[in-house]
Design a protein around this motif. Structure first.
Motif, PDB file in Angstrom:
ATOM      1  N   ALA A  25       0.827  -1.209   0.000  1.00 52.45           N
ATOM      2  CA  ALA A  25       0.000   0.000   0.000  1.00 52.45           C
ATOM      3  C   ALA A  25       0.863   1.261   0.000  1.00 52.45           C
ATOM      4  N   GLU A  26       2.058   1.169   0.569  1.00 48.18           N
ATOM      5  CA  GLU A  26       2.949   2.327   0.643  1.00 48.18           C
ATOM      6  C   GLU A  26       3.925   2.415  -0.528  1.00 48.18           C
ATOM      7  N   LYS A  27       4.000   1.381  -1.341  1.00 51.01           N
ATOM      8  CA  LYS A  27       4.957   1.338  -2.464  1.00 51.01           C
ATOM      9  C   LYS A  27       4.658   2.475  -3.432  1.00 51.01           C
ATOM     10  N   ASP A  28       5.686   3.227  -3.791  1.00 50.73           N
ATOM     11  CA  ASP A  28       5.472   4.363  -4.691  1.00 50.73           C
ATOM     12  C   ASP A  28       6.327   4.319  -5.954  1.00 50.73           C
ATOM     13  N   ASP A  29       6.920   3.157  -6.241  1.00 43.92           N
ATOM     14  CA  ASP A  29       7.747   3.065  -7.442  1.00 43.92           C
ATOM     15  C   ASP A  29       7.215   2.035  -8.437  1.00 43.92           C
ATOM     16  N   TRP A  30       5.889   1.956  -8.537  1.00 48.90           N
ATOM     17  CA  TRP A  30       5.271   1.061  -9.513  1.00 48.90           C
ATOM     18  C   TRP A  30       5.561   1.574 -10.909  1.00 48.90           C
ATOM     19  N   GLY A  31       5.766   0.659 -11.822  1.00 53.28           N
ATOM     20  CA  GLY A  31       5.897   1.035 -13.222  1.00 53.28           C
ATOM     21  C   GLY A  31       4.514   1.292 -13.806  1.00 53.28           C
ATOM     22  N   PRO A  32       4.448   1.770 -15.031  1.00 52.32           N
ATOM     23  CA  PRO A  32       3.137   2.014 -15.649  1.00 52.32           C
ATOM     24  C   PRO A  32       2.364   0.703 -15.822  1.00 52.32           C
ATOM     25  N   LEU A  33       1.078   0.757 -15.591  1.00 51.52           N
ATOM     26  CA  LEU A  33       0.243  -0.426 -15.726  1.00 51.52           C
ATOM     27  C   LEU A  33       0.058  -0.800 -17.196  1.00 51.52           C
ATOM     28  N   TYR A  34      -0.167   0.200 -18.030  1.00 56.28           N
ATOM     29  CA  TYR A  34      -0.343  -0.022 -19.463  1.00 56.28           C
ATOM     30  C   TYR A  34       0.618   0.859 -20.232  1.00 56.28           C
ATOM     31  N   ASP A  35       1.156   0.335 -21.302  1.00 59.54           N
ATOM     32  CA  ASP A  35       2.016   1.107 -22.187  1.00 59.54           C
ATOM     33  C   ASP A  35       1.184   1.415 -23.430  1.00 59.54           C
ATOM     34  N   LYS A  36       0.588   2.614 -23.449  1.00 64.41           N
ATOM     35  CA  LYS A  36      -0.330   2.951 -24.539  1.00 64.41           C
ATOM     36  C   LYS A  36       0.376   2.988 -25.891  1.00 64.41           C
ATOM     37  N   ASN A  37       1.650   3.357 -25.937  1.00 65.72           N
ATOM     38  CA  ASN A  37       2.365   3.382 -27.216  1.00 65.72           C
ATOM     39  C   ASN A  37       2.562   1.966 -27.758  1.00 65.72           C
ATOM     40  N   HIS A  38       2.907   1.035 -26.887  1.00 68.32           N
ATOM     41  CA  HIS A  38       3.061  -0.362 -27.304  1.00 68.32           C
ATOM     42  C   HIS A  38       1.710  -0.928 -27.768  1.00 68.32           C
ATOM     43  N   MET A  39       0.661  -0.636 -27.033  1.00 65.04           N
ATOM     44  CA  MET A  39      -0.667  -1.121 -27.420  1.00 65.04           C
ATOM     45  C   MET A  39      -1.041  -0.589 -28.808  1.00 65.04           C
ATOM     46  N   ARG A  40      -0.744   0.678 -29.068  1.00 68.82           N
ATOM     47  CA  ARG A  40      -1.071   1.279 -30.368  1.00 68.82           C
ATOM     48  C   ARG A  40      -0.278   0.601 -31.482  1.00 68.82           C
ATOM     49  N   ARG A  41       1.027   0.347 -31.253  1.00 68.30           N
ATOM     50  CA  ARG A  41       1.852  -0.317 -32.268  1.00 68.30           C
ATOM     51  C   ARG A  41       1.308  -1.705 -32.585  1.00 68.30           C
ATOM     52  N   VAL A  42       0.931  -2.448 -31.564  1.00 62.34           N
ATOM     53  CA  VAL A  42       0.402  -3.801 -31.765  1.00 62.34           C
ATOM     54  C   VAL A  42      -0.901  -3.742 -32.543  1.00 62.34           C
ATOM     55  N   LEU A  43      -1.758  -2.812 -32.213  1.00 61.46           N
ATOM     56  CA  LEU A  43      -3.044  -2.705 -32.918  1.00 61.46           C
ATOM     57  C   LEU A  43      -2.857  -2.193 -34.343  1.00 61.46           C
TER      58      LEU A  43
END
Length: 99
Positions: A70-88
């Motif tokens: 709950a205190e962790k503040d160094d999570w990476g991004p959940l989704y990479d929208k640029n990667h998702m766009r390239r794949v689509l």
């Protein structure tokens, strides 16, 4: 900058059930019926789960681990929208979903 969740799901839930609600497990679990609803919380861990309510997640170190997450503040991004766009865009996949 990322920020910790600080039990966001728990705070949102508590805000939702301030008035009697069909989402309040304290009300639905008291029903004397086989038809009482099962409330699913998805992939959330609530602070009270580490107090033995759920044998699977309670036990030695669970409270400390849950609090650390709950205190962790160094999570990476959940989704990479640029990667998702390239794949689509390459045409090999026609649909994607993100919640």
């Amino acid at each position: 900058k990322n920020s910790p969740t600080n039990w966001m799901a728990h705070r949102a839930y508590e805000a939702r059930v301030k008035t009697p609600s069909e989402f309040d497990y304290r009300l639905t679990s008291a029903l004397k019926s086989d038809a009482r609803p099962t409330l699913f919380f998805g992939e959330m861990v609530f602070p009270w789960m580490a107090d033995g309510d759920f044998a699977e997640v309670s036990g030695v170190g669970m409270r400390s681990l849950a609090q650390s997450l709950a205190e962790k503040d160094d999570w990476g991004p959940l989704y990479d929208k640029n990667h998702m766009r390239r794949v689509l865009d390459d045409g090999s996949i026609s649909r994607a979903a993100a919640a």
